[in-house]
Scaffold this motif. Structure first.
Motif, PDB file in Angstrom:
ATOM      1  N   ALA A   1       0.881  -1.183   0.000  1.00  0.00           N
ATOM      2  CA  ALA A   1       0.000   0.000   0.000  1.00  0.00           C
ATOM      3  C   ALA A   1       0.912   1.225   0.000  1.00  0.00           C
ATOM      4  O   ALA A   1       2.057   1.160   0.447  1.00  0.00           O
ATOM      5  N   PRO A   2       0.415   2.346  -0.530  1.00  0.00           N
ATOM      6  CA  PRO A   2       1.254   3.556  -0.564  1.00  0.00           C
ATOM      7  C   PRO A   2       1.762   3.910   0.838  1.00  0.00           C
ATOM      8  O   PRO A   2       1.026   3.822   1.824  1.00  0.00           O
ATOM      9  N   THR A   3       3.047   4.196   0.908  1.00  0.00           N
ATOM     10  CA  THR A   3       3.776   4.611   2.129  1.00  0.00           C
ATOM     11  C   THR A   3       3.894   3.486   3.160  1.00  0.00           C
ATOM     12  O   THR A   3       4.326   3.724   4.273  1.00  0.00           O
ATOM     13  N   GLN A   4       3.486   2.270   2.803  1.00  0.00           N
ATOM     14  CA  GLN A   4       3.529   1.162   3.775  1.00  0.00           C
ATOM     15  C   GLN A   4       4.473   0.036   3.328  1.00  0.00           C
ATOM     16  O   GLN A   4       4.423  -1.060   3.886  1.00  0.00           O
ATOM     17  N   GLY A   5       5.287   0.341   2.391  1.00  0.00           N
ATOM     18  CA  GLY A   5       6.233  -0.662   1.943  1.00  0.00           C
ATOM     19  C   GLY A   5       5.562  -1.802   1.186  1.00  0.00           C
ATOM     20  O   GLY A   5       4.393  -1.716   0.777  1.00  0.00           O
ATOM     21  N   CYS A   6       6.303  -2.881   1.024  1.00  0.00           N
ATOM     22  CA  CYS A   6       5.802  -4.023   0.237  1.00  0.00           C
ATOM     23  C   CYS A   6       6.280  -5.331   0.879  1.00  0.00           C
ATOM     24  O   CYS A   6       7.409  -5.419   1.398  1.00  0.00           O
ATOM     25  N   ARG A   7       5.416  -6.337   0.809  1.00  0.00           N
ATOM     26  CA  ARG A   7       5.761  -7.679   1.292  1.00  0.00           C
ATOM     27  C   ARG A   7       5.416  -8.698   0.223  1.00  0.00           C
ATOM     28  O   ARG A   7       4.302  -8.700  -0.307  1.00  0.00           O
ATOM     29  N   VAL A   8       6.397  -9.533  -0.090  1.00  0.00           N
ATOM     30  CA  VAL A   8       6.189 -10.622  -1.058  1.00  0.00           C
ATOM     31  C   VAL A   8       6.291 -11.935  -0.269  1.00  0.00           C
ATOM     32  O   VAL A   8       7.332 -12.228   0.329  1.00  0.00           O
ATOM     33  N   LEU A   9       5.211 -12.710  -0.270  1.00  0.00           N
ATOM     34  CA  LEU A   9       5.140 -13.975   0.471  1.00  0.00           C
ATOM     35  C   LEU A   9       5.031 -15.132  -0.507  1.00  0.00           C
ATOM     36  O   LEU A   9       4.099 -15.179  -1.319  1.00  0.00           O
ATOM     37  N   LEU A  10       5.985 -16.036  -0.421  1.00  0.00           N
ATOM     38  CA  LEU A  10       6.008 -17.202  -1.316  1.00  0.00           C
ATOM     39  C   LEU A  10       6.033 -18.462  -0.455  1.00  0.00           C
ATOM     40  O   LEU A  10       6.783 -18.560   0.515  1.00  0.00           O
ATOM     41  N   SER A  11       5.226 -19.448  -0.813  1.00  0.00           N
ATOM     42  CA  SER A  11       5.225 -20.758  -0.128  1.00  0.00           C
ATOM     43  C   SER A  11       5.129 -21.849  -1.190  1.00  0.00           C
ATOM     44  O   SER A  11       4.391 -21.711  -2.164  1.00  0.00           O
ATOM     45  N   PHE A  12       5.871 -22.898  -0.980  1.00  0.00           N
ATOM     46  CA  PHE A  12       5.851 -24.025  -1.920  1.00  0.00           C
ATOM     47  C   PHE A  12       6.335 -25.277  -1.174  1.00  0.00           C
ATOM     48  O   PHE A  12       6.937 -25.206  -0.108  1.00  0.00           O
TER      49      PHE A  12
END
Length: 567
Positions: free
Chosen positions: A553-564
């Protein structure tokens, strides 16, 4: 020598006793038979003597008759009387075996006859007639004594025969009882003992010790039974020990064979190493095993199987070609563990670790070479064609300006922009394809890639990884590294982040990757032009058969979550 003579004397005792008993019986039988024969013969003589003595009475009266009738046969009858009186049947009475009364009476008869005989042959024959009655009375007494003597002898014979037969019967009974008690019963006990020994029962009941050959045999039999019991127990113990050793050796061979079979798998994974350790638990005395790998070109990883207890671990180094690759640790009973088997298992695991690393390195090099080849082909073909089209588009735009064709300029600008976007995408793909990592291990490769990115930005990149790299294939590793690289590059180029965190963890067979930053973030619902990296990450997660979530979200950074799934 004295002991030998004593044993010889002992061995003869039963035989001597039986022989003596038989001799006694035979002697009694002979004595009784001889006495019977003698008594019978004596009885026959007594009968003859009684008959002859009885005939003297008749002859006495016949002589008296001849005198009365003056018979010419008188001399003949006198001579016949005298012959009967002195006959051999009566002469035998003159021996010590005949009672003195009978001998005395017989002597008196002869004396009286000698007194009467001259008168018979003389003139005074009347004297005989006067004395004949007295003479006949003496003959009657003599006959009566003979009869009494004969009856006494017959009674003595009967009594003696009865006593002899009784003695024989008693001796026979004693011999039977003695034989039954001293011979038959001990022999039956020895036969029963031999049958029990045939059934491998050496606790036998033997006859009591006696001073005879059966006692010696019983003592020898008891010693033999004791020795057989001891020998059989030793034999059973040796067989049990040998059987245990053979069983243990067979188990060790089966364990080594199964471990070698598992090691021959086309691709070594964590499951293969777990199966090798689980198979090794079949070895006697081992309760828990742990494989601790510390390869210099690989991240540290370990596998534990069995019932781990809070106790000291025994260790064996994993060595291959003089290089230590880790440690095999075990718990169990030291007295039961086969150290040779454990050393062989450690050697198998060392070869497996080395082979797995070489196998993964070879696959890694093959993938990298293929990607480099594809990058070169893209660079030599499509990239050059796009560069040429960009040049031609620039020339076209200049010609359109000179030709004063403003209606064509938007079209030329659009073509130029699309070529630029396509060219940037191609360069990005070429950069991804040319990602060169010298390590086939995921943890080392991740640190190497992050170090390269760290050199290109002032943002601080934090990395933590607890993923079991032995379970990750080369394909999984390349896709995961590309997703992490793409997320980090986006945070560096577009988010102006000062901190980027990469976290890799594992729960069971599931791997979880998280890349987060404290950058500007963006609106997920608003499509951003020229941002095709998100789509690439989505495609790679599908290749992993996993799921990827992008949270921002704007101004809230980014998170990339991967599971396998690693399996």
């Amino acid at each position: 020598m004295a002991d030998n003579n004593k044993d010889l004397a002992v061995k003869r005792s039963v035989t001597t006793t039986v022989a003596r008993s038989l001799v006694v019986i035979l002697l009694l039988a002979v004595i009784i038979t001889g006495f019977s024969i003698i008594s019978l013969a004596s009885s026959l003589n007594d009968a003859a003597a009684i008959n002859t003595a009885g005939s003297l009475r008749m002859q006495s009266y016949r002589v008296a008759y001849d005198i009365v009738v003056d018979s010419p046969l008188l001399p003949e009858h006198v001579q016949s009387f005298e012959y009967s009186l002195l006959s051999p049947e009566l002469q035998v009475l003159d021996n010590p075996a005949v009672p003195s009364d009978i001998r005395q009476q017989y002597g008196e008869l002869i004396t009286h006859w000698m007194q009467l005989r001259p008168e018979l042959l003389g003139a005074d024959k009347v004297f005989y007639l006067e004395q004949v009655g007295l003479f006949v009375n003496k003959i009657d007494r003599f006959v009566f004594e003979l009869q009494q003597h004969s009856e006494n002898k017959l009674q003595a014979l009967a009594i003696t025969g009865s006593i002899g037969l009784g003695l024989i019967f008693a001796t026979v009974l004693f011999l039977i009882q003695y034989t039954q008690r001293r011979i038959v019963q001990p022999l039956n006990m020895l036969v029963s003992a031999s049958q029990k020994i045939q059934r491998r029962d050496f606790d036998v009941e033997l006859p009591p010790a006696r001073s005879n050959e059966l006692g010696v045999l019983s003592s020898s039999f008891s010693s033999m039974a004791s020795e057989l019991k001891s020998l059989y127990a030793d034999l059973e113990s040796n067989i049990e020990i040998k059987t245990r050793k053979l069983t243990k050796a067979n188990l060790s061979l089966n364990v080594l064979y199964e471990c070698s079979t598992l090691l021959s798998s086309s691709q070594l994974t964590r499951t293969i190493f777990e199966n090798i350790l689980t198979t090794s638990l079949k070895a006697e005395g081992i309760t828990a095993l742990k494989l601790d790998v510390q390869h210099p070109n690989e991240s540290h990883w370990e596998i534990a199987v069995g019932h781990v207890k809070p106790m000291r671990w025994h260790t064996l180094p994993l060595q291959h070609d003089g290089e230590t690759l880790g440690t095999l640790m075990w718990q169990g009973d030291d007295s039961l563990v086969d150290w040779t088997l454990l050393e062989s298992i450690a050697a198998i695991l060392a070869r497996g670790v080395r082979y797995k690393h070489a196998q993964k390195q070879a696959m890694h090099l093959a993938v990298m070479e293929e990607r480099a080849t594809l990058a070169r082909e893209l660079h030599d073909s499509i990239a050059q064609s796009l560069s040429y089209l960009k040049i031609q588009t620039s020339i076209l735009k200049r010609h359109l300006k000179r030709a004063d064709a403003p209606e064509c300029e938007p079209i030329a600008d659009d073509i130029s922009e699309q070529l630029r976007v396509t060219y940037d995408q191609l360069r990005e793909l070429l950069t991804a394809f040319r990602l060169s990592l010298s390590n086939s291990d995921f943890g080392l490769a991740l640190n190497e890639m992050v170090s390269t990115l760290q050199a290109q930005t002032t943002a601080h990149i934090e990395v933590s990884s607890s993923i079991d790299t032995v379970s990750m294939t080369v394909e999984h590793q390349m896709h995961v590294l590309q997703i992490i690289r793409e997320a980090c590059v986006n945070a560096i180029k577009h988010a102006n982040a000062s901190t980027i965190t990469v976290s890799c963890r594992q729960e069971g067979h599931l791997a979880y990757i998280e890349i987060s930053d404290n950058g500007e973030g963006f609106d997920l619902h608003k499509e951003k032009p020229n941002h095709y990296g998100l789509n690439i990450m989505q495609e790679r997660s599908k290749m992993l058969l996993g799921e990827i979530d992008i949270l921002s979200a704007p101004t809230q950074g980014c998170r990339v979550l991967l599971s396998f799934n690693l399996t």
